[in-house]
Structures are given as structure tokens and as C-alpha cells.
Enzyme design. Structure first.
Site, short mmCIF file in Angstrom:
data_model
loop_
_atom_site.label_atom_id
_atom_site.label_comp_id
_atom_site.label_asym_id
_atom_site.label_seq_id
_atom_site.Cartn_x
_atom_site.Cartn_y
_atom_site.Cartn_z
N SER A 10 0.87 -1.32 -0.03
CA SER A 10 -0.09 -0.10 0.04
C SER A 10 0.82 1.39 0.19
CB SER A 10 -0.90 0.04 1.25
OG SER A 10 -1.59 1.27 1.45
N HIS A 35 -0.75 -1.25 -4.60
CA HIS A 35 -2.06 -0.74 -4.04
C HIS A 35 -2.31 0.58 -3.62
CE1 HIS A 35 -5.74 -2.63 -1.67
NE2 HIS A 35 -5.31 -1.18 -0.84
N ASP A 37 -4.85 3.24 -1.90
CA ASP A 37 -5.92 3.66 -1.08
C ASP A 37 -6.37 4.91 -1.43
OD1 ASP A 37 -6.15 1.11 0.59
OD2 ASP A 37 -3.96 1.64 1.37
N MET A 39 -9.14 7.65 -0.25
CA MET A 39 -10.10 8.11 0.59
C MET A 39 -10.68 9.44 0.62
SD MET A 39 -7.59 6.65 3.86
CE MET A 39 -6.75 5.33 3.66
N HIS A 68 -8.28 0.83 -4.48
CA HIS A 68 -9.32 0.48 -3.36
C HIS A 68 -10.02 1.86 -3.15
CE1 HIS A 68 -9.89 -0.75 1.25
NE2 HIS A 68 -10.98 -0.46 0.71
N MET A 70 -12.28 3.88 -1.24
CA MET A 70 -12.95 4.21 0.20
C MET A 70 -13.68 5.35 -0.13
SD MET A 70 -9.95 2.66 2.72
CE MET A 70 -8.73 2.93 1.52
N MET A 139 -11.11 -6.00 5.07
CA MET A 139 -10.27 -5.12 5.98
C MET A 139 -10.20 -5.74 7.24
SD MET A 139 -9.65 -2.42 3.97
CE MET A 139 -8.97 -1.64 5.37
N GLY A 144 -9.05 3.76 6.95
CA GLY A 144 -8.92 5.21 7.19
C GLY A 144 -7.58 5.49 7.46
N PHE A 145 -6.96 4.87 8.20
CA PHE A 145 -5.50 5.07 8.40
C PHE A 145 -4.78 3.93 8.22
CE2 PHE A 145 -8.22 8.09 10.77
CZ PHE A 145 -7.66 9.19 10.44
N GLY A 146 -3.28 4.10 7.88
CA GLY A 146 -2.42 2.79 7.85
C GLY A 146 -1.93 2.80 9.45
N GLY A 147 -1.15 1.60 9.65
CA GLY A 147 -0.30 1.49 10.84
C GLY A 147 -1.26 0.97 11.79
N ASP A 177 -6.26 -6.55 4.01
CA ASP A 177 -5.56 -5.47 4.33
C ASP A 177 -5.77 -4.97 5.76
OD1 ASP A 177 -4.56 -2.85 4.01
OD2 ASP A 177 -6.03 -1.97 2.53
N GLY A 178 -4.84 -4.36 6.55
CA GLY A 178 -4.77 -3.78 7.61
C GLY A 178 -4.04 -4.79 8.84
N GLY A 179 -2.89 -4.22 9.32
CA GLY A 179 -1.90 -4.84 10.34
C GLY A 179 -1.39 -6.16 9.80
N GLY A 199 1.61 -2.18 4.00
CA GLY A 199 2.04 -0.77 3.71
C GLY A 199 3.30 -0.56 4.62
N THR A 200 3.18 -0.44 5.97
CA THR A 200 4.21 -0.14 6.83
C THR A 200 5.04 -1.42 6.82
OG1 THR A 200 2.60 0.88 8.37
CG2 THR A 200 4.66 0.24 9.38
#
Length: 220
Positions: A10, A35, A37, A39, A68, A70, A139, A144-147, A177-179, A199-200
Site C-alpha cells: 500500500s 495497492h 488507497d 479516501m 481501493h 474508500m 479489511m 481510514g488510516f495505516g499502521g 488489508d490492515g495490520g 504498507g508499513t
């Protein structure tokens, strides 16, 4: 059943001051997809990028552009993101009143179509559109936010969606996607995912670390 695992970093976690360079760097480091994102500050509590940025990034990679959305309402923006160079456009189940019509429009634009489910969205909402999509995006954080930290309850959802896909017998990707990092990736893959958005976990350490980061995720 063993499935190839695809890595879709991401760019939300990239250096926005040098996005073109960052996209080239993850491409050269061995990512499978890119990817993006998007928003709108309305459907999710953040604002990122629009079709003009997608268009500007398109020449920097030949990898699949995994976009993606959102945003809501999503339908008025489909044409712009398709024209900008998206290869796969994923919309949220709640992002418009007529999901089937939205997916038909994405396909009519010559693009692959995906549906994303928020952590509280039940997987059964896919039942009447599963035959019309190329990808399901789960998800595993609130968008809404990364990390953010991985929400463990989504593993059950991934398993349930994988079972639906297997019963249907179509080659539909299951993306998460997410964590997603080296610790959570093995659990996500074991549950049935075959595309990891990270992403991170991809962008930490700077460009010199990207290849090792991607290999670590794929090796999970």
C-alpha cells in the site's frame, strides 16, 4: 490447498513527496501489485489521493494497479479512475445503493472488479455478487488510516469467504488489508488469503529494505 501468495504494497505508507520513485522501488523490489488507497474524508476519516495521482503513477510501473476506493458515492468516480489507469477497482459493499450495478459498470470499463468488507460487514453480503467479481478484500482494520493493529476476528471471516469461493469454483482472489506483517501474515494465509496488502511492513527501513521486506511477507 497451496496458493501462490501475491504482495500488494500500500503506497499509503510510502513517502508522498516522492511517490513515483517509491512505486518504482517496490516494483524493482519484487512486489506483485501496487495497492492504491483512495479516501474521501467522508466514507472514511481521511483524505488521500484522486485519479490524477493514479494517472501520474501509472507510467512508473507495469504491475497491476490495485485501486481501493474508500469513497461514497462511488459510482460517479468509476470512469475517472478507470481512465487514470487502474487495473482492478475495489469498492466497499456499502459505498452505493446498487452494488451489482456498480460492479457491472467496472466490468464495462474493461477493469477487474472487487468488493471490500469492513470489519463489521458480514461475509454473506457477497452471496448475490460473488459470481460477478474478481476479488474480495477483507479489511482487518477499520479503514481510514495505516499502521493499525490487526483485528483477530477477521480470520473467521477470511475462512468463511475462502469456503464460499471454493464452493463457487471460480478463480477469485481473497485479499487482506490492515495490520499485515511478518507475524500476522502466516495466520492470514492459513485462513485462506492469497493477496496481502502491506504498507508499513513493506516500506519500513527505506528502499534498501523493500526487497527483504517483500520476501519476508511472501515467505510467510
Amino acid at each position: 490447498m497451496s496458493r501462490p501468495v501475491l504482495i500488494s504494497p500500500s503506497i499509503l505508507s510510502a513517502d508522498f513527496a516522492r511517490l513515483g520513485e517509491e512505486v518504482r522501488a517496490i516494483d524493482e523490489a519484487g512486489c506483485d501489485w501496487v495497492h492504491v488507497d483512495v479516501m474521501d474524508g467522508h466514507y472514511v476519516p481521511n483524505i488521500t489521493i484522486g485519479p490524477m495521482v493514479v494517472k501520474a503513477l501509472r507510467p512508473h510501473t507495469q504491475k497491476l494497479m490495485d485501486v481501493h476506493l474508500m469513497i461514497t458515492p462511488v459510482d460517479p468516480m468509476l470512469d475517472a479512475f478507470a481512465e487514470a489507469g487502474s487495473d482492478l477497482i475495489t469498492v466497499h459493499q456499502e459505498a452505493g445503493p446498487h452494488l451489482h450495478r456498480t460492479l457491472q459498470r467496472i466490468r464495462a470499463l474493461g477493469k477487474k472488479a472487487g468488493v471490500s468488507l469492513n470489519p463489521s460487514t458480514h461475509e454473506d453480503t457477497l452471496d448475490y455478487v460473488l459470481e460477478d467479481i474478481d476479488l474480495v478484500l477483507v479489511m482487518s482494520v477499520n479503514p481510514g488510516f495505516g499502521g493499525q493493529s490487526f483485528i483477530d476476528s477477521q480470520l473467521r471471516k477470511i475462512e468463511a469467504i475462502r469456503a464460499k469461493i471454493e464452493r463457487l469454483g471460480k478463480p477469485i482472489h481473497l485479499e487482506v488489508d490492515g495490520g499485515v506483517d511478518a507475524a500476522t501474515a502466516p495466520r492470514v494465509i492459513a485462513a485462506g488469503a492469497d493477496v496481502l496488502v502491506a504498507g508499513t511492513a513493506t516500506f519500513r527501513g527505506g528502499p534498501a529494505a523493500y526487497a527483504d521486506n517483500i520476501r519476508g511477507l511472501r515467505g510467510a
